[in-house]
Design a protein around this motif. Structure first.
Motif, PDB file in Angstrom:
ATOM      1  N   TYR A  62       0.842  -1.200   0.000  1.00 49.52           N
ATOM      2  CA  TYR A  62       0.000   0.000   0.000  1.00 49.52           C
ATOM      3  C   TYR A  62       0.877   1.249   0.000  1.00 49.52           C
ATOM      4  O   TYR A  62       0.610   2.210  -0.726  1.00 49.52           O
ATOM      5  CB  TYR A  62      -0.895  -0.035   1.241  1.00 49.52           C
ATOM      6  N   ALA A  63       1.931   1.241   0.804  1.00 57.42           N
ATOM      7  CA  ALA A  63       2.809   2.401   0.933  1.00 57.42           C
ATOM      8  C   ALA A  63       3.798   2.538  -0.214  1.00 57.42           C
ATOM      9  O   ALA A  63       4.142   3.662  -0.600  1.00 57.42           O
ATOM     10  CB  ALA A  63       3.574   2.328   2.251  1.00 57.42           C
ATOM     11  N   LEU A  64       4.277   1.432  -0.748  1.00 59.69           N
ATOM     12  CA  LEU A  64       5.396   1.481  -1.697  1.00 59.69           C
ATOM     13  C   LEU A  64       5.070   1.041  -3.125  1.00 59.69           C
ATOM     14  O   LEU A  64       5.824   1.368  -4.045  1.00 59.69           O
ATOM     15  CB  LEU A  64       6.547   0.606  -1.173  1.00 59.69           C
ATOM     16  N   ASP A  65       3.982   0.275  -3.308  1.00 63.08           N
ATOM     17  CA  ASP A  65       3.712  -0.278  -4.641  1.00 63.08           C
ATOM     18  C   ASP A  65       2.217  -0.530  -4.836  1.00 63.08           C
ATOM     19  O   ASP A  65       1.804  -1.610  -5.237  1.00 63.08           O
ATOM     20  CB  ASP A  65       4.497  -1.579  -4.843  1.00 63.08           C
ATOM     21  N   HIS A  66       1.400   0.462  -4.551  1.00 61.28           N
ATOM     22  CA  HIS A  66      -0.042   0.255  -4.654  1.00 61.28           C
ATOM     23  C   HIS A  66      -0.502  -0.061  -6.075  1.00 61.28           C
ATOM     24  O   HIS A  66      -1.523  -0.726  -6.255  1.00 61.28           O
ATOM     25  CB  HIS A  66      -0.820   1.438  -4.071  1.00 61.28           C
ATOM     26  N   HIS A  67       0.255   0.340  -7.076  1.00 57.59           N
ATOM     27  CA  HIS A  67      -0.097  -0.021  -8.454  1.00 57.59           C
ATOM     28  C   HIS A  67       0.171  -1.496  -8.742  1.00 57.59           C
ATOM     29  O   HIS A  67      -0.368  -2.042  -9.700  1.00 57.59           O
ATOM     30  CB  HIS A  67       0.681   0.848  -9.459  1.00 57.59           C
ATOM     31  N   GLY A  68       0.977  -2.140  -7.905  1.00 56.96           N
ATOM     32  CA  GLY A  68       1.327  -3.544  -8.107  1.00 56.96           C
ATOM     33  C   GLY A  68       0.424  -4.525  -7.377  1.00 56.96           C
ATOM     34  O   GLY A  68       0.720  -5.719  -7.348  1.00 56.96           O
ATOM     35  N   LEU A  69      -0.676  -4.047  -6.789  1.00 54.70           N
ATOM     36  CA  LEU A  69      -1.606  -4.952  -6.099  1.00 54.70           C
ATOM     37  C   LEU A  69      -2.424  -5.692  -7.155  1.00 54.70           C
ATOM     38  O   LEU A  69      -3.412  -5.183  -7.666  1.00 54.70           O
ATOM     39  CB  LEU A  69      -2.510  -4.164  -5.140  1.00 54.70           C
ATOM     40  N   ASP A  70      -1.976  -6.905  -7.465  1.00 60.13           N
ATOM     41  CA  ASP A  70      -2.552  -7.673  -8.558  1.00 60.13           C
ATOM     42  C   ASP A  70      -3.618  -8.656  -8.065  1.00 60.13           C
ATOM     43  O   ASP A  70      -3.885  -8.765  -6.873  1.00 60.13           O
ATOM     44  CB  ASP A  70      -1.447  -8.408  -9.316  1.00 60.13           C
TER      45      ASP A  70
END
Length: 159
Positions: free
Chosen positions: A104-112
């Protein structure tokens, strides 16, 4: 510290309450609400909260331990959070809480979809929303406190 605090004023109370009362008071109420109204278990709550604190670097967030009627996480829990991928002391929900906080803090676009499938297997939809709101609060306000330097000069009330 990045903000001038009048002599005799407690920094966190001044910044969060007096300085911008229309926003600060509402922010403080939201920040407190995640503790007062959570339905999440203490270990998953603290795993997520501490992972955000570790990412933000907020000194008093790192020092804080949530207390629920005298119950707190065990000593060394913060080290387990930092090692959430490999620690043997976390169940699936606690590990996922720490993972979600980090992503959530570092890679929210990567939540697949693979991640969301794992989340839905262990958390109800209301729990996912609640955890997301908690993460948002901790990320925003812990970072605010650190960036402005409040975490280096303040002690949380009652702590």
């Amino acid at each position: 510290m990045q903000i001038d605090i009048p002599e005799g004023k407690e920094p966190i109370t001044y910044v969060w309450g007096e300085m911008v009362p229309g926003i600060g008071t509402a922010a403080a109420e939201f920040s407190l609400a995640v503790y007062a109204h959570t339905t999440l278990g203490l270990r998953e709550f603290e795993a997520a909260r501490l992972r955000i604190a570790q990412i933000n670097g907020c000194l008093f967030c790192l020092d804080w331990r949530t207390d629920r009627d005298g119950d707190k996480v065990e000593d060394g829990f913060d080290e387990a959070v930092a090692q959430w991928r490999t620690t043997a002391v976390f169940d699936d929900r606690t590990r996922l809480a720490a993972e979600y906080a980090e992503r959530y803090a570092l890679d929210h676009h990567g939540l697949d979809e693979e991640f969301w499938d794992r989340m839905r297997a262990h958390y109800s939809q209301p729990e996912i929303v609640e955890l997301s709101m908690c993460l948002g609060s901790w990320l925003a306000f812990g970072r605010l406190n650190h960036v402005l330097g409040l975490d280096a000069v303040c002690v949380l009330p009652g702590h």
